[in-house]
Scaffold this motif. Structure first.
Motif, PDB file in Angstrom:
ATOM      1  N   GLU A 139       0.968   1.358   9.336  1.00  0.00           N
ATOM      2  CA  GLU A 139       0.138   2.368   8.682  1.00  0.00           C
ATOM      3  C   GLU A 139      -0.858   2.982   9.662  1.00  0.00           C
ATOM      4  O   GLU A 139      -1.082   4.199   9.647  1.00  0.00           O
ATOM      5  CB  GLU A 139      -0.614   1.738   7.514  1.00  0.00           C
ATOM      6  N   ALA A 140      -1.443   2.155  10.519  1.00  0.00           N
ATOM      7  CA  ALA A 140      -2.389   2.672  11.510  1.00  0.00           C
ATOM      8  C   ALA A 140      -1.713   3.691  12.417  1.00  0.00           C
ATOM      9  O   ALA A 140      -2.281   4.746  12.724  1.00  0.00           O
ATOM     10  CB  ALA A 140      -2.962   1.519  12.336  1.00  0.00           C
ATOM     11  N   CYS A 173      -8.772  -1.203   7.181  1.00  0.00           N
ATOM     12  CA  CYS A 173      -8.104  -0.537   8.317  1.00  0.00           C
ATOM     13  C   CYS A 173      -7.309  -1.523   9.170  1.00  0.00           C
ATOM     14  O   CYS A 173      -7.562  -1.651  10.390  1.00  0.00           O
ATOM     15  CB  CYS A 173      -9.119   0.203   9.183  1.00  0.00           C
ATOM     16  N   ARG A 198       0.821  -1.211   0.000  1.00  0.00           N
ATOM     17  CA  ARG A 198       0.000   0.000   0.000  1.00  0.00           C
ATOM     18  C   ARG A 198       0.864   1.274   0.000  1.00  0.00           C
ATOM     19  O   ARG A 198       0.588   2.190  -0.790  1.00  0.00           O
ATOM     20  CB  ARG A 198      -0.969  -0.021   1.184  1.00  0.00           C
ATOM     21  N   THR A 205      -4.075   6.696   2.931  1.00  0.00           N
ATOM     22  CA  THR A 205      -5.243   6.555   3.811  1.00  0.00           C
ATOM     23  C   THR A 205      -6.388   5.838   3.103  1.00  0.00           C
ATOM     24  O   THR A 205      -7.055   4.966   3.685  1.00  0.00           O
ATOM     25  CB  THR A 205      -5.702   7.935   4.302  1.00  0.00           C
ATOM     26  N   TRP A 221      -5.572   2.190   2.777  1.00  0.00           N
ATOM     27  CA  TRP A 221      -5.654   1.564   4.094  1.00  0.00           C
ATOM     28  C   TRP A 221      -7.113   1.295   4.476  1.00  0.00           C
ATOM     29  O   TRP A 221      -7.452   0.218   4.974  1.00  0.00           O
ATOM     30  CB  TRP A 221      -4.970   2.463   5.115  1.00  0.00           C
ATOM     31  N   HIS A 222      -7.962   2.273   4.225  1.00  0.00           N
ATOM     32  CA  HIS A 222      -9.394   2.065   4.490  1.00  0.00           C
ATOM     33  C   HIS A 222      -9.954   0.972   3.591  1.00  0.00           C
ATOM     34  O   HIS A 222     -10.766   0.150   4.029  1.00  0.00           O
ATOM     35  CB  HIS A 222     -10.165   3.366   4.268  1.00  0.00           C
TER      36      HIS A 222
END
Length: 514
Positions: free
Chosen positions: A491-492, A486, A431, A478, A481-482
């Protein structure tokens, strides 16, 4: 996942407090510190490039090659052993101080004895006194207060921040004075020595301790010393191989351009990767008895570092020509094509570099030797062949080839050390890489608008273009990631910190407007 969940930053099932919070805050502080230090370095570099010539930088680069190789060979894992120790006692600190003093003595003698033969090898007598003077820098770095480890173990990096910033600022003033007075390459050497001198003095102001020369706890260091010294030898040769070899095949001016490009390409490593790496060892050492937690922590930290470094590398590579034109001036434009090719290679080493901390954390320092030895066996013959056949271009291409091989070796070793499957690593990095590719397309579209601009419009254009690229990268990351549901991990953590920072900026902006 809601914004509240993100801001809470649940990482690997844990709220962002305790170890995770200290690691994130420590890394953030170190990154800010290193960015400040690199900004001072950049100011120093700009000042010196306008007062000196590429030949001056090429000459110092040759002398620095031997100094840095010897420094790495004689590097002792003092800080790593102190961080990993169950308890830091006064005898242990005195042993660390004694080892640092002995290392400096041996290093100084070796460099003094080898300075003249090395100068004769490259046919320039000026190199010998340069080497002897530059030897002071690694000696001084080894004499800093070992009691600073108490701050590191608590992940309190404020002393490191103040020491580095103040030391760099004072070194800038000293180097600028020498440059204005002499217009000589000695200004570059002075900057290299002044910074560790001031840093060593400041370390004793933060962590005072009485000198004590003893080797009572030398066994604590012995096991790591043998493996680490061998690994450092090959690491140093890998690091300086292209400069050392190219010095025999290309003119001094071309070597100066390559050295400048190499130093600029290393800025993301020095400003983002290296300071974050300092948090890896204390964080991973606290997880060493829980294999599953150790694996998750390593994967999370590595993904977070990769996601931070990727957009900077993309911007540096694709905007190399306008950056060099603005910062260094027209006579240094030969740096731009080298920088464009060298910068992306850093991404291949974002998995490779943290393995040394992991190896020490799990008590297997021999793994570091395997990494550097394989790289050495590939790099040296390929660099010799490429430099002989294709000169500078060949040596740059070899860096990319070696980086790819080093990445494969690191993935194999990760599975052997902690059972981390290569597929998990590559999926975790997919990602950030996709977001970096999206950013690259945006910069390629915007880059032509920067051509032919004057200094002030060019500076404003670079800020606008770079800022837009970074914002687009953040939005793309973002969104991806979503889209992936999530997942927890690096990344979080990064998105949570970015979300918190943006929210605070918006609140301050609203308060200022009110």
């Amino acid at each position: 996942m809601t914004e509240a969940t993100i801001s809470g930053a649940k990482i690997n099932g844990l709220e962002m407090n305790g170890l995770a919070r200290r690691t994130a805050l420590g890394a953030g502080l170190l990154i800010l510190s290193r960015l400040g230090a690199k900004l001072i370095d950049l100011i120093t570099l700009i000042a010196l490039t306008h007062l000196l010539t590429p030949e001056d930088f090429g000459l110092v680069a040759i002398a620095m090659t031997l100094v840095q190789i010897c420094e790495a060979i004689f590097e002792l894992p003092v800080a790593q052993v102190l961080v990993r120790a169950d308890e830091v006692t006064q005898p242990l600190l005195h042993t660390a101080m004694t080892l640092g003093a002995l290392r400096g003595l041996v290093l100084g003698v070796c460099l003094a004895l080898s300075a003249w033969p090395f100068a004769m090898l490259y046919g320039d007598a000026r190199i010998a006194p340069l080497i002897c003077f530059l030897a002071l820098a690694p000696i001084l770095r080894g004499l800093a207060s070992p009691a600073m480890v108490h701050f590191t173990r608590r992940m309190d990096f404020r002393p490191d921040v103040s020491g580095e910033i103040i030391g760099k600022a004072l070194a800038l003033l000293v180097a600028a004075g020498v440059a204005l007075a002499t217009h000589s390459y000695w200004a570059i050497a002075t900057a290299s020595v002044a910074s560790p001198l001031f840093l060593a003095v400041i370390s004793y102001l933060w962590a005072p301790m009485r000198p004590g020369l003893r080797l009572a706890d030398w066994r604590m260091f012995a096991r790591f010393l043998s493996w680490t010294s061998a690994a450092q030898l090959f690491s140093a040769l890998n690091w300086q191989a292209d400069r050392l070899i190219l010095a025999r095949f290309i003119p001094r001016a071309a070597l100066g351009l390559f050295s400048m490009a190499s130093d600029l390409a290393a800025l993301p490593d020095q400003a983002l990767l290296k300071p974050t790496m300092r948090t890896f060892l204390p964080a991973l050492s606290q997880k060493k008895d829980d294999p599953e937690a150790l694996t998750e922590a390593y994967l999370s930290l590595t993904c977070c570092v990769f996601a931070m470094v990727a957009p900077v590398v993309v911007a540096l590579s694709l905007l190399a020509e306008p950056i060099v034109r603005l910062v260094l001036g027209a006579r240094w434009l030969g740096v731009a094509p080298c920088l464009s090719m060298l910068a992306p290679v850093l991404l291949l080493f974002t998995i490779y570099n943290p393995l040394s901390a992991l190896a020490i954390a799990v008590g297997k320092p021999e793994a570091s030797l395997r990494l550097t030895l394989v790289e050495f066996l590939v790099r040296i013959p390929l660099t010799l062949l490429a430099a002989w056949c294709w000169g500078l271009t060949g040596a740059i291409a070899v860096r990319a080839v070696v980086g790819a091989i080093a990445l494969g070796n690191a993935l194999i070793l990760l599975r052997a050390l902690i059972g981390l499957h290569p597929a998990r690593v590559l999926v975790a990095l997919a990602r950030p890489m996709a977001a970096a590719c999206a950013m690259a397309m945006l910069l390629l579209i915007a880059r032509p608008w920067l051509g032919g601009l004057g200094p002030w419009p060019l500076g404003a254009g670079l800020l606008l273009c770079g800022g837009a690229g970074m914002a687009f990268y953040g939005l793309a990351l973002t969104g991806l990631w979503h889209g992936a549901g999530c997942p927890t991990g690096g990344e979080a953590r990064l998105i949570a910190m970015g979300s918190t920072a943006c929210r605070k900026l918006m609140q301050r902006g609203a308060a200022a407007m009110a």
